[in-house]
Design a protein around this motif. Sequence first.
Motif, PDB file in Angstrom:
ATOM      1  N   UNK A 364       0.750  -1.184   0.076  1.00  0.00           N
ATOM      2  CA  UNK A 364      -0.111  -0.045   0.081  1.00  0.00           C
ATOM      3  C   UNK A 364       0.848   1.282  -0.053  1.00  0.00           C
ATOM      4  N   UNK A 365       1.828   1.155   0.700  1.00  0.00           N
ATOM      5  CA  UNK A 365       2.852   2.401   0.593  1.00  0.00           C
ATOM      6  C   UNK A 365       3.584   2.500  -0.725  1.00  0.00           C
ATOM      7  N   UNK A 366       3.897   1.479  -1.427  1.00  0.00           N
ATOM      8  CA  UNK A 366       4.255   1.753  -2.720  1.00  0.00           C
ATOM      9  C   UNK A 366       3.275   2.099  -3.482  1.00  0.00           C
ATOM     10  N   UNK A 367       2.084   1.794  -3.334  1.00  0.00           N
ATOM     11  CA  UNK A 367       0.936   2.172  -4.377  1.00  0.00           C
ATOM     12  C   UNK A 367       0.820   3.780  -4.027  1.00  0.00           C
ATOM     13  N   UNK A 368       0.793   4.211  -2.883  1.00  0.00           N
ATOM     14  CA  UNK A 368       0.494   5.834  -2.424  1.00  0.00           C
ATOM     15  C   UNK A 368       1.683   6.405  -3.025  1.00  0.00           C
ATOM     16  N   UNK A 408       9.828  -7.578 -15.576  1.00  0.00           N
ATOM     17  CA  UNK A 408       8.747  -7.158 -16.040  1.00  0.00           C
ATOM     18  C   UNK A 408       8.394  -7.633 -17.310  1.00  0.00           C
ATOM     19  N   UNK A 409       7.195  -8.125 -17.666  1.00  0.00           N
ATOM     20  CA  UNK A 409       6.922  -8.681 -19.124  1.00  0.00           C
ATOM     21  C   UNK A 409       6.509  -7.797 -19.926  1.00  0.00           C
ATOM     22  N   UNK A 410       6.004  -6.829 -19.698  1.00  0.00           N
ATOM     23  CA  UNK A 410       5.241  -5.682 -20.448  1.00  0.00           C
ATOM     24  C   UNK A 410       5.357  -4.532 -19.679  1.00  0.00           C
ATOM     25  N   UNK A 411       4.213  -3.716 -19.748  1.00  0.00           N
ATOM     26  CA  UNK A 411       3.914  -2.657 -18.935  1.00  0.00           C
ATOM     27  C   UNK A 411       4.212  -3.159 -17.260  1.00  0.00           C
ATOM     28  N   UNK A 412       4.884  -2.433 -16.719  1.00  0.00           N
ATOM     29  CA  UNK A 412       5.068  -2.791 -15.230  1.00  0.00           C
ATOM     30  C   UNK A 412       3.841  -2.699 -14.428  1.00  0.00           C
ATOM     31  N   UNK A 413       3.742  -3.896 -13.611  1.00  0.00           N
ATOM     32  CA  UNK A 413       2.454  -4.010 -12.697  1.00  0.00           C
ATOM     33  C   UNK A 413       2.876  -4.110 -11.195  1.00  0.00           C
ATOM     34  N   UNK A 414       2.102  -3.714 -10.491  1.00  0.00           N
ATOM     35  CA  UNK A 414       2.420  -3.752  -8.875  1.00  0.00           C
ATOM     36  C   UNK A 414       3.049  -4.960  -8.360  1.00  0.00           C
ATOM     37  N   UNK A 415       2.314  -6.138  -8.790  1.00  0.00           N
ATOM     38  CA  UNK A 415       2.721  -7.510  -8.434  1.00  0.00           C
ATOM     39  C   UNK A 415       4.373  -7.793  -8.896  1.00  0.00           C
ATOM     40  N   UNK A 416       4.518  -7.395  -9.918  1.00  0.00           N
ATOM     41  CA  UNK A 416       5.905  -7.539 -10.563  1.00  0.00           C
ATOM     42  C   UNK A 416       6.876  -6.650  -9.761  1.00  0.00           C
ATOM     43  N   UNK A 417       6.379  -5.369  -9.587  1.00  0.00           N
ATOM     44  CA  UNK A 417       7.436  -4.549  -8.501  1.00  0.00           C
ATOM     45  C   UNK A 417       7.463  -5.109  -7.176  1.00  0.00           C
ATOM     46  N   UNK A 418       6.438  -5.566  -6.561  1.00  0.00           N
ATOM     47  CA  UNK A 418       6.560  -6.052  -5.060  1.00  0.00           C
ATOM     48  C   UNK A 418       7.680  -7.355  -5.025  1.00  0.00           C
ATOM     49  N   UNK A 419       7.603  -8.043  -6.242  1.00  0.00           N
ATOM     50  CA  UNK A 419       8.696  -9.120  -6.222  1.00  0.00           C
ATOM     51  C   UNK A 419      10.040  -8.451  -6.516  1.00  0.00           C
ATOM     52  N   UNK A 420      10.139  -7.545  -7.215  1.00  0.00           N
ATOM     53  CA  UNK A 420      11.425  -6.776  -7.334  1.00  0.00           C
ATOM     54  C   UNK A 420      11.902  -6.385  -6.018  1.00  0.00           C
ATOM     55  N   UNK A 421      11.099  -5.620  -5.518  1.00  0.00           N
ATOM     56  CA  UNK A 421      11.196  -4.840  -4.146  1.00  0.00           C
ATOM     57  C   UNK A 421      11.751  -6.104  -3.139  1.00  0.00           C
ATOM     58  N   UNK A 422      11.207  -7.111  -2.924  1.00  0.00           N
ATOM     59  CA  UNK A 422      11.342  -8.105  -1.790  1.00  0.00           C
ATOM     60  C   UNK A 422      12.610  -8.602  -2.256  1.00  0.00           C
ATOM     61  N   UNK A 423      12.965  -8.982  -3.628  1.00  0.00           N
ATOM     62  CA  UNK A 423      14.392  -9.600  -3.855  1.00  0.00           C
ATOM     63  C   UNK A 423      15.283  -8.635  -3.636  1.00  0.00           C
TER      64      UNK A 423
END
Length: 560
Positions: A364-368, A408-423
């Motif tokens: 949620x913080x990333x989204x905001x 990212x497979x195409x246009x970046x999504x929040x799910x993909x960024x959350x995975x990047x962030x975690x790693x």
Amino acid sequence: MDNKQIIYFGALILLYVGVFACTARSECDVLARTTSGWVRGTRRLARRGCVYASFRGIPYARQPYGELRFQELQPAEPWDGILDATTEGPVCPYNEVTLYGPLWQPQGVSEGCIHVNVHVPIADLPNPYKKVDPCGGLPIVVHVHGGAFVWGSGDADVHGPEHIISKGVIVITLNYRLGVIGLLSMNNIKIPGNNALRDVVTALRWVQANARFFGGNPDEVTLSGLSGGATFAHVLTMSPAAAGLFKRVWLMSGTAIQSYYTASPVYAQETANMLLSYLGINCTDDEEIHAQLIKIPIGELITASGKVRARRGLTSFVPVIETPRPGFTTILSEDPEVLLAQGKGNNIPMVIGLTNKECETIRRMLEESHIIEMFKRNPLTSLHLGAVYSLPPNVTARMAEKMRQRYFRGAPTMDEFVRLCSDSLFAYPVLKAARARVMAGGAPVYLYKFAYNAEYSPIKQALNLTYCGAGHSEDLTHIYQVNTWPLSPSAADEAMKDMMTDLYVNFIKYNDPSPGDVSWPPYPRNQYFYIRDAWNKRYIKMTQCDQDMVKFYDKLYGRR
């Protein structure tokens, strides 16, 4: 109703009986001495009916008002009479963030926030009128709270001792100066940076001087930390300033490896200049800048630092490589990764852990913060700050493209960024730090991955999160009690609390966290203790996904 629920509700009944029985305050009060004077705490109830003495809001140094705002802390001033230590003191001034939401309930805000909270099993609290026993005593854990260096406290709202206090340890939590007050660096003799780290060192010195008054053994201190607090704890393992102040360290989802922060003096100077601009301070004389900064009302200073955070990111005021200055204890004189490679701190036993869904907690913080839009505008957002501030732009541009291709497979999504962030921000730095310690030799390092999906998670419920697995700080909630979000117990959750607190206390007492029925050997390459439930304890080979992730980042950043 199962046995654990019977025990739980029995403890509640005992609590109510205790509350009504303590109609006369003297029946509930407990006394202790400190080097500054007497303190009065109170009896409280922990899990399974354990009674403990709780002393809250004890000053461990002089409060940093006025000219002391950016100075190293001075010794606490003695007081007359008996200090009321039955309630927590105010938290340090902070920038509002949304990580813990309603879980965090500060008891006021003030620059006079330099306090420790001391929790002791009631049977082990010494008679304050007798001579202190110079030998023995309970082991002590000093926990450094997280909060991205800009918010948080050691209060029992999130750091209640109730899970572990019955297992024969003393629990001490603390406040330290946050954000701009604790970590602003002007790289000069007035404001060299790293004051928050010095605060933790000062608190550890206070523990050494006062441990025996509370029945503790100053030779058996464990330093524990979560997230930014773990970064502090890891840095202090390698700092001469903290030598001899603790014996072992437990790190949760944070290390001195530069990922969500950079210790670059260039970054610190840019951040300081941005702050001065927002405050309208245009002079260049160090003395004059300092004079203005200590006169600015704290509210204005926090507001300006919030504007800096909005532009620079959550971790704007951070630990920094400092030039030794007279009047300040030097904490960090070199790049933490250089110190780690040199084997600094490798004499200190360590447990280091991560969760399997780290950044789901901060989704949620990333989204905001509109992180996806920021990433589209600036692909370097995907890299850690240490790389951005140490490598040429053409190199970092290529690195950012490799990150895009991996996540990212195409246009970046929040799910993909959350995975990047975690790693990127948590998993890889933890695994890299563990490997570096092993390669340097010395004391054992124990590595775990926490993947338990709690039936009743205070973090998920309070923040209305629905992911499966364990997010950032969920391992902490099975060691320290969240008192602001009481939940009905489940057998599985209670069993996990028992297991995690056993691991924690075993390490505090014996330098070895191993559970009784499973061997947890020190970390070799590509293995960790995998915690998915309390009945299926496994020491396993690192998952292929984690191995591939480590190989990717080793190649991306250049293995050191």
